[in-house]
Design a protein around this motif. Structure first.
Motif, PDB file in Angstrom:
ATOM      1  N   GLY A 170     -50.030   3.960  -7.097  1.00  0.00           N
ATOM      2  CA  GLY A 170     -49.145   3.582  -6.000  1.00  0.00           C
ATOM      3  C   GLY A 170     -47.686   3.643  -6.418  1.00  0.00           C
ATOM      4  O   GLY A 170     -47.359   3.649  -7.609  1.00  0.00           O
ATOM      5  N   ALA A 171     -46.793   3.690  -5.437  1.00  0.00           N
ATOM      6  CA  ALA A 171     -45.348   3.735  -5.713  1.00  0.00           C
ATOM      7  C   ALA A 171     -44.736   2.408  -5.272  1.00  0.00           C
ATOM      8  O   ALA A 171     -44.277   2.272  -4.147  1.00  0.00           O
ATOM      9  CB  ALA A 171     -44.698   4.902  -4.981  1.00  0.00           C
ATOM     10  N   TRP A 172     -44.747   1.417  -6.170  1.00  0.00           N
ATOM     11  CA  TRP A 172     -44.312   0.080  -5.771  1.00  0.00           C
ATOM     12  C   TRP A 172     -42.924  -0.300  -6.278  1.00  0.00           C
ATOM     13  O   TRP A 172     -42.535  -1.468  -6.245  1.00  0.00           O
ATOM     14  CB  TRP A 172     -45.339  -0.973  -6.192  1.00  0.00           C
ATOM     15  N   GLY A 173     -42.137   0.665  -6.724  1.00  0.00           N
ATOM     16  CA  GLY A 173     -40.758   0.389  -7.121  1.00  0.00           C
ATOM     17  C   GLY A 173     -39.915  -0.055  -5.938  1.00  0.00           C
ATOM     18  O   GLY A 173     -40.233   0.224  -4.775  1.00  0.00           O
ATOM     19  N   ARG A 174     -38.815  -0.734  -6.220  1.00  0.00           N
ATOM     20  CA  ARG A 174     -37.991  -1.341  -5.175  1.00  0.00           C
ATOM     21  C   ARG A 174     -37.497  -0.331  -4.147  1.00  0.00           C
ATOM     22  O   ARG A 174     -37.446  -0.615  -2.958  1.00  0.00           O
ATOM     23  CB  ARG A 174     -36.793  -2.041  -5.827  1.00  0.00           C
ATOM     24  N   GLY A 175     -37.110   0.859  -4.596  1.00  0.00           N
ATOM     25  CA  GLY A 175     -36.551   1.835  -3.668  1.00  0.00           C
ATOM     26  C   GLY A 175     -37.578   2.559  -2.832  1.00  0.00           C
ATOM     27  O   GLY A 175     -37.232   3.197  -1.836  1.00  0.00           O
ATOM     28  N   GLY A 176     -38.848   2.497  -3.248  1.00  0.00           N
ATOM     29  CA  GLY A 176     -39.907   3.152  -2.483  1.00  0.00           C
ATOM     30  C   GLY A 176     -39.799   4.659  -2.512  1.00  0.00           C
ATOM     31  O   GLY A 176     -39.614   5.273  -3.562  1.00  0.00           O
ATOM     32  N   LEU A 177     -39.910   5.271  -1.345  1.00  0.00           N
ATOM     33  CA  LEU A 177     -39.792   6.721  -1.204  1.00  0.00           C
ATOM     34  C   LEU A 177     -38.327   7.034  -0.928  1.00  0.00           C
ATOM     35  O   LEU A 177     -37.793   6.687   0.118  1.00  0.00           O
ATOM     36  CB  LEU A 177     -40.681   7.215  -0.065  1.00  0.00           C
ATOM     37  N   ILE A 178     -37.670   7.695  -1.871  1.00  0.00           N
ATOM     38  CA  ILE A 178     -36.219   7.862  -1.791  1.00  0.00           C
ATOM     39  C   ILE A 178     -35.839   9.268  -1.332  1.00  0.00           C
ATOM     40  O   ILE A 178     -36.560  10.235  -1.562  1.00  0.00           O
ATOM     41  CB  ILE A 178     -35.554   7.547  -3.142  1.00  0.00           C
ATOM     42  N   LYS A 179     -34.692   9.357  -0.711  1.00  0.00           N
ATOM     43  CA  LYS A 179     -34.221  10.615  -0.140  1.00  0.00           C
ATOM     44  C   LYS A 179     -33.425  11.419  -1.152  1.00  0.00           C
ATOM     45  O   LYS A 179     -32.560  10.899  -1.848  1.00  0.00           O
ATOM     46  CB  LYS A 179     -33.347  10.333   1.081  1.00  0.00           C
ATOM     47  N   GLY A 180     -33.723  12.714  -1.225  1.00  0.00           N
ATOM     48  CA  GLY A 180     -32.921  13.663  -1.976  1.00  0.00           C
ATOM     49  C   GLY A 180     -32.378  14.714  -1.031  1.00  0.00           C
ATOM     50  O   GLY A 180     -32.663  14.697   0.171  1.00  0.00           O
ATOM     51  N   PRO A 181     -31.597  15.661  -1.534  1.00  0.00           N
ATOM     52  CA  PRO A 181     -31.036  16.694  -0.656  1.00  0.00           C
ATOM     53  C   PRO A 181     -32.090  17.558   0.033  1.00  0.00           C
ATOM     54  O   PRO A 181     -31.913  17.968   1.177  1.00  0.00           O
ATOM     55  CB  PRO A 181     -30.187  17.537  -1.620  1.00  0.00           C
ATOM     56  N   LYS A 182     -33.213  17.824  -0.669  1.00  0.00           N
ATOM     57  CA  LYS A 182     -34.236  18.709  -0.118  1.00  0.00           C
ATOM     58  C   LYS A 182     -35.561  18.015   0.158  1.00  0.00           C
ATOM     59  O   LYS A 182     -36.289  18.404   1.068  1.00  0.00           O
ATOM     60  CB  LYS A 182     -34.490  19.880  -1.071  1.00  0.00           C
ATOM     61  N   ALA A 207     -43.901   2.948 -11.996  1.00  0.00           N
ATOM     62  CA  ALA A 207     -43.731   2.337 -10.680  1.00  0.00           C
ATOM     63  C   ALA A 207     -42.999   1.005 -10.710  1.00  0.00           C
ATOM     64  O   ALA A 207     -42.679   0.461  -9.657  1.00  0.00           O
ATOM     65  CB  ALA A 207     -45.089   2.154 -10.005  1.00  0.00           C
ATOM     66  N   SER A 208     -42.700   0.465 -11.892  1.00  0.00           N
ATOM     67  CA  SER A 208     -41.916  -0.770 -11.927  1.00  0.00           C
ATOM     68  C   SER A 208     -40.502  -0.547 -11.395  1.00  0.00           C
ATOM     69  O   SER A 208     -39.811  -1.495 -11.024  1.00  0.00           O
ATOM     70  CB  SER A 208     -41.846  -1.322 -13.350  1.00  0.00           C
ATOM     71  N   ALA A 209     -40.070   0.703 -11.356  1.00  0.00           N
ATOM     72  CA  ALA A 209     -38.737   1.034 -10.849  1.00  0.00           C
ATOM     73  C   ALA A 209     -38.831   2.256  -9.944  1.00  0.00           C
ATOM     74  O   ALA A 209     -39.884   2.887  -9.838  1.00  0.00           O
ATOM     75  CB  ALA A 209     -37.772   1.303 -12.004  1.00  0.00           C
ATOM     76  N   SER A 210     -37.730   2.564  -9.298  1.00  0.00           N
ATOM     77  CA  SER A 210     -37.648   3.754  -8.455  1.00  0.00           C
ATOM     78  C   SER A 210     -36.618   4.712  -9.027  1.00  0.00           C
ATOM     79  O   SER A 210     -35.672   4.296  -9.707  1.00  0.00           O
ATOM     80  CB  SER A 210     -37.254   3.383  -7.021  1.00  0.00           C
ATOM     81  N   ALA A 211     -36.798   5.974  -8.744  1.00  0.00           N
ATOM     82  CA  ALA A 211     -35.848   6.987  -9.198  1.00  0.00           C
ATOM     83  C   ALA A 211     -34.561   6.917  -8.383  1.00  0.00           C
ATOM     84  O   ALA A 211     -34.492   6.262  -7.341  1.00  0.00           O
ATOM     85  CB  ALA A 211     -36.479   8.370  -9.075  1.00  0.00           C
ATOM     86  N   VAL A 212     -33.533   7.601  -8.866  1.00  0.00           N
ATOM     87  CA  VAL A 212     -32.283   7.736  -8.129  1.00  0.00           C
ATOM     88  C   VAL A 212     -31.828   9.185  -8.256  1.00  0.00           C
ATOM     89  O   VAL A 212     -31.985   9.803  -9.312  1.00  0.00           O
ATOM     90  CB  VAL A 212     -31.209   6.747  -8.651  1.00  0.00           C
ATOM     91  N   VAL A 213     -31.293   9.747  -7.174  1.00  0.00           N
ATOM     92  CA  VAL A 213     -30.884  11.154  -7.132  1.00  0.00           C
ATOM     93  C   VAL A 213     -29.379  11.231  -6.901  1.00  0.00           C
ATOM     94  O   VAL A 213     -28.834  10.495  -6.069  1.00  0.00           O
ATOM     95  CB  VAL A 213     -31.633  11.910  -6.014  1.00  0.00           C
ATOM     96  N   PHE A 214     -28.699  12.124  -7.634  1.00  0.00           N
ATOM     97  CA  PHE A 214     -27.248  12.252  -7.495  1.00  0.00           C
ATOM     98  C   PHE A 214     -26.813  13.641  -7.959  1.00  0.00           C
ATOM     99  O   PHE A 214     -27.487  14.279  -8.774  1.00  0.00           O
ATOM    100  CB  PHE A 214     -26.527  11.177  -8.319  1.00  0.00           C
TER     101      PHE A 214
END
Length: 323
Positions: A58-70, A122-129
Motif C-alpha cells: 500500500g501507499a500510506w505516506g502522507r502525500g499519497g498519490l502525488i502529481k508530476g508533470p506527466k 511507504a513511511s514517506a511520500s515522494a516529491v517531484v521538482f
C-alpha cells in the motif's frame, strides 16, 4: 453521496487534481485490499489499481498519490516484488492520470532487505521538482536513504538504477518505528535559483553520514535536515549536499515552506508500532512513564518553530538562516 471505498478502510490521503480525486488504501484494516483509487468528479467514473496481493504494497505516506508533470506517483510499502504478476512491493510507481495505468517504476536493489527489516518506502511520500534538464523525483523511507530519480524515466532501462543514491542519514539501528523519515519531504528554490530539499529525521543522525555545514548540537531524538541539490559536473548527474541540520527536535513533522520561510512542527509523539497483538516492535523497550505523564509531555512539547529563511544568506553557498 459516493461509494468511494469500504467502511473502515484506511485511506491515507485525499488529493484533488484536475477534478479527479485520488486516494490510496493501505495497511489492511478489516482485510481491505491495498489499492489506488481515482474518482472523476465530472463523469462519476471510479478507477482502481491494486498494487499488490492482499493487503501488501500500500501507499500510506502522507502525500499519497502525488502529481508530476506527466504522471501521478506513489511509493509502496513492504510486499513481494514481481511486476509481471502485478506485485509492486517497495517501489516508486508512475501511473497515468485518471485510468491509473502503470507506465514506469523504480525498485531499489536491496528490496529484499527492505522487506525483511520492514524499512519500507511507504513511511514517506515522494516529491517531484524541476532541476537542470530533469524533472526529479526524490524518494526516501524508513531506511533514511534518499534516491534522486528521473521522474520521466524512473530507474532507467532496468527500473533499478537511480540517478543518485545518498548515504544513510539515520536509522542505523534499522528500527521499523521512531526512526527514519516519515510523512513527506519539502522542496523549494531560492531567489538565486538554488534548489533545496528538507526532511524530518526521527532519531539520531547516521554514524557514517557526511557532516552538515551548519549544525546546532547533538540531535538524538530527531532533527530536520536540509540539503542543496547540485549538479555533479564530472558525472553530469544531480547530487545532494548536506547543508543544514536543526537543533534536537522530538519527532519533528513534515517541514512546510511558505513565503520563503521553512516551518517545522515538533510533534513529541511516540510512534512505536507492534508486529502482533501484545508484542512491541523490534528493538522497543517498555515506556517508563505513566499514560498521563506521557500525554502531558506530548502536549507540552508541541510547538511551531520557524527555523530557516530561504531568502537570506548566512554564509558562502548558503541561503538558510539559523534558528
Amino acid at each position: 453521496a459516493v461509494d468511494f471505498t469500504e467502511p473502515f478502510a484506511r485511506n491515507w490521503s485525499l488529493n484533488l487534481i484536475d477534478r479527479v480525486i485520488y486516494s490510496p488504501t493501505a495497511r489492511g484494516c478489516f482485510g481491505i485490499l491495498s489499492r489506488f483509487t481515482a474518482y472523476d468528479l465530472k463523469t462519476g467514473r471510479r478507477q482502481e489499481f491494486y498494487s499488490g496481493p492482499g493487503t501488501t504494497a500500500g501507499a500510506w505516506g502522507r502525500g499519497g498519490l502525488i502529481k508530476g508533470p506527466k504522471y501521478i506517483y506513489a511509493q509502496t510499502a513492504d510486499g513481494p516484488y514481481d511486476p509481471a504478476a502485478g506485485k509492486w512491493g517497495n517501489s516508486v510507481m508512475a501511473l497515468t492520470f485518471k485510468d491509473l495505468r502503470v507506465v514506469d517504476s523504480f525498485t531499489a536493489e536491496n528490496v529484499e532487505y527492505l522487506n525483511r527489516t520492514d524499512l519500507d518506502l511507504a513511511s514517506a511520500s515522494a516529491v517531484v521538482f524541476p532541476f537542470e534538464k530533469w524533472n526529479l523525483l526524490a524518494s526516501v523511507g524508513k531506511e533514511s536513504v534518499v534516491s534522486l530519480l528521473d521522474a520521466d524515466n524512473l530507474g532507467g532501462k532496468d527500473h533499478r538504477t537511480p540517478l543518485y543514491t545518498s548515504p544513510r542519514w539515520g536509522n542505523d539501528e534499522a528500527l521499523l518505528h521512531d526512526r527514519g523519515v516519515w510523512g513527506a519531504m519539502a522542496t523549494w528554490q531560492d531567489g538565486q535559483g538554488r534548489r533545496y530539499l528538507a526532511l524530518s529525521m526521527l532519531g539520531p543522525v547516521g554514524k557514517s553520514a557526511p557532516p552538515f555545514k551548519y549544525t546546532y548540537g547533538t540531535a538524538n531524538d530527531g532533527s530536520v535536515m536540509a540539503f542543496e541539490v547540485r549538479l555533479d559536473a564530472a558525472l553530469s548527474k544531480p547530487v545532494l549536499v548536506p547543508l543544514w541540520r536543526s537543533r534536537e527536535l522530538h519527532a519533528p513533522d513534515v517541514p512546510v515552506v511558505a513565503n520563503g520561510v521553512v516551518y517545522i512542527f515538533q510533534s513529541g509523539k511516540d510512534s512505536t508500532q507492534t508486529r502482533a497483538a501484545g508484542a512491541r516492535g523490534r528493538g522497543a523497550t517498555a515506556p517508563q512513564t505513566s499514560p498521563a505523564s506521557s500525554t502531558a509531555s506530548i502536549i507540552s512539547s508541541t510547538r511551531l518553530l520557524q527555523v530557516a529563511r530561504s531568502t537570506q544568506r548566512t554564509g558562502p553557498g548558503s541561503s538558510l538562516d539559523s534558528a
